[in-house]
Design a protein around this motif. Structure first.
Motif, PDB file in Angstrom:
ATOM      1  N   LEU A  55       0.802  -1.215   0.000  1.00 28.54           N
ATOM      2  CA  LEU A  55       0.000   0.000   0.000  1.00 28.54           C
ATOM      3  C   LEU A  55       0.843   1.278   0.000  1.00 28.54           C
ATOM      4  N   ALA A  56       2.139   1.121  -0.130  1.00 28.48           N
ATOM      5  CA  ALA A  56       3.022   2.287  -0.159  1.00 28.48           C
ATOM      6  C   ALA A  56       2.764   3.118  -1.415  1.00 28.48           C
ATOM      7  N   ALA A  57       3.236   4.321  -1.408  1.00 30.46           N
ATOM      8  CA  ALA A  57       3.147   5.247  -2.541  1.00 30.46           C
ATOM      9  C   ALA A  57       1.701   5.554  -2.930  1.00 30.46           C
ATOM     10  N   GLY A  58       0.812   5.536  -1.940  1.00 25.02           N
ATOM     11  CA  GLY A  58      -0.558   5.944  -2.201  1.00 25.02           C
ATOM     12  C   GLY A  58      -1.452   4.906  -2.844  1.00 25.02           C
ATOM     13  N   HIS A  59      -0.996   3.672  -2.949  1.00 25.40           N
ATOM     14  CA  HIS A  59      -1.845   2.628  -3.533  1.00 25.40           C
ATOM     15  C   HIS A  59      -3.060   2.362  -2.653  1.00 25.40           C
ATOM     16  N   THR A  60      -4.170   2.044  -3.280  1.00 25.61           N
ATOM     17  CA  THR A  60      -5.348   1.557  -2.583  1.00 25.61           C
ATOM     18  C   THR A  60      -5.653   0.187  -3.154  1.00 25.61           C
ATOM     19  N   LEU A  61      -5.867  -0.775  -2.271  1.00 24.01           N
ATOM     20  CA  LEU A  61      -6.106  -2.148  -2.711  1.00 24.01           C
ATOM     21  C   LEU A  61      -7.220  -2.780  -1.894  1.00 24.01           C
ATOM     22  N   THR A  62      -7.908  -3.712  -2.522  1.00 28.00           N
ATOM     23  CA  THR A  62      -8.917  -4.507  -1.839  1.00 28.00           C
ATOM     24  C   THR A  62      -8.248  -5.752  -1.246  1.00 28.00           C
ATOM     25  N   ILE A  63      -8.996  -6.460  -0.427  1.00 29.08           N
ATOM     26  CA  ILE A  63      -8.489  -7.727   0.117  1.00 29.08           C
ATOM     27  C   ILE A  63      -8.170  -8.680  -1.029  1.00 29.08           C
ATOM     28  N   ALA A  64      -9.028  -8.743  -2.041  1.00 27.84           N
ATOM     29  CA  ALA A  64      -8.788  -9.635  -3.181  1.00 27.84           C
ATOM     30  C   ALA A  64      -7.486  -9.271  -3.894  1.00 27.84           C
ATOM     31  N   GLN A  65      -7.224  -7.984  -4.056  1.00 32.65           N
ATOM     32  CA  GLN A  65      -5.988  -7.559  -4.711  1.00 32.65           C
ATOM     33  C   GLN A  65      -4.770  -7.865  -3.840  1.00 32.65           C
ATOM     34  N   LEU A  66      -4.899  -7.688  -2.530  1.00 25.45           N
ATOM     35  CA  LEU A  66      -3.802  -8.050  -1.636  1.00 25.45           C
ATOM     36  C   LEU A  66      -3.547  -9.556  -1.693  1.00 25.45           C
ATOM     37  N   CYS A  67      -4.605 -10.337  -1.716  1.00 27.63           N
ATOM     38  CA  CYS A  67      -4.456 -11.800  -1.807  1.00 27.63           C
ATOM     39  C   CYS A  67      -3.772 -12.199  -3.117  1.00 27.63           C
ATOM     40  N   ALA A  68      -4.083 -11.514  -4.203  1.00 22.73           N
ATOM     41  CA  ALA A  68      -3.445 -11.809  -5.489  1.00 22.73           C
ATOM     42  C   ALA A  68      -1.949 -11.507  -5.436  1.00 22.73           C
ATOM     43  N   ARG A  69      -1.558 -10.509  -4.664  1.00 24.41           N
ATOM     44  CA  ARG A  69      -0.134 -10.168  -4.513  1.00 24.41           C
ATOM     45  C   ARG A  69       0.587 -11.138  -3.590  1.00 24.41           C
ATOM     46  N   MET A  70      -0.170 -11.836  -2.746  1.00 25.38           N
ATOM     47  CA  MET A  70       0.410 -12.772  -1.774  1.00 25.38           C
ATOM     48  C   MET A  70      -0.330 -14.105  -1.841  1.00 25.38           C
ATOM     49  N   PRO A  71      -0.228 -14.814  -2.978  1.00 25.96           N
ATOM     50  CA  PRO A  71      -1.034 -16.025  -3.147  1.00 25.96           C
ATOM     51  C   PRO A  71      -0.719 -17.139  -2.149  1.00 25.96           C
ATOM     52  N   GLU A  72       0.447 -17.101  -1.540  1.00 30.37           N
ATOM     53  CA  GLU A  72       0.806 -18.139  -0.573  1.00 30.37           C
ATOM     54  C   GLU A  72       0.218 -17.882   0.819  1.00 30.37           C
ATOM     55  N   VAL A  73      -0.420 -16.717   0.996  1.00 29.07           N
ATOM     56  CA  VAL A  73      -1.027 -16.361   2.272  1.00 29.07           C
ATOM     57  C   VAL A  73      -2.535 -16.584   2.157  1.00 29.07           C
TER      58      VAL A  73
END
Length: 183
Positions: free
Chosen positions: A19-37
């Motif tokens: 979420l650095a640099a002003g990013h806004t993300l949903t839980i689904a988008q965070l999960c896509a960035r961390m598929p092992e979590v």
């Protein structure tokens, strides 16, 4: 939970990086960035970060009957400043370093798993080296690095910029032996 305890967790630290640099993300988008979590772990860690004052809801929308929230870092979020770092125990520093390394490994693996990953073309670097520095040279080196980074840390996302994770690690490796000291 205090600031140090909040940020000494690898998944929470990855969420903060995402979420650095002003990013806004949903839980689904965070999960896509961390598929092992697992999704439940991401939900739990986002809730803890929100309760701890690190994140805020940036918007909501209905998706298939459920409310999907977009999260962002709070501009006034707590940080581990010099005072908090000085108050950390040696065990806190050990845990913090382990969390930082876990984040680096996870993010590097995510990078390598992306289609088209090309470490040479992307100028990937994970070199290490030893610098022999006096206390004054150490202070000057840190000031120089801060000056270089200060000019770029305010960069905003554009079509020709890609985000890079930079992790500076600096610690003394011991005292020189008598035969290493220039006499």
């Amino acid at each position: 939970m205090d600031v140090v305890e909040q940020l000494l967790h690898p998944v929470r630290l990855r969420i903060v990086h995402a979420l650095a640099a002003g990013h806004t993300l949903t839980i689904a988008q965070l999960c896509a960035r961390m598929p092992e979590v697992s999704k439940i772990t991401v939900y739990r860690q986002v809730a803890l970060l929100t309760e701890g004052g690190f994140l805020q809801v940036d918007g909501e929308q209905r998706v298939r009957g459920a409310v999907e929230r977009r999260y962002r870092l709070r501009p006034d979020r707590p940080t581990i400043d010099a005072g908090a770092a000085a108050a950390m125990s040696l065990e806190d520093h050990r845990r913090g370093f382990a969390a930082a390394m876990a984040v680096l490994i996870a993010e590097f693996n995510a990078y390598l798993d992306r289609e088209g990953a090309d470490p040479a073309a992307d100028s990937v670097s994970y070199r290490q080296g030893t610098l022999w520095l006096s206390p004054d040279e150490l202070a000057a080196t840190i000031a120089d690095l801060r000056a270089v980074l200060r000019d770029r840390i305010a960069n905003t996302p554009t079509s020709d910029r890609a985000p890079y994770l930079l992790s500076a690690i600096l610690f003394p490796t011991g005292r020189p032996s008598p035969d290493e000291v220039d006499r």
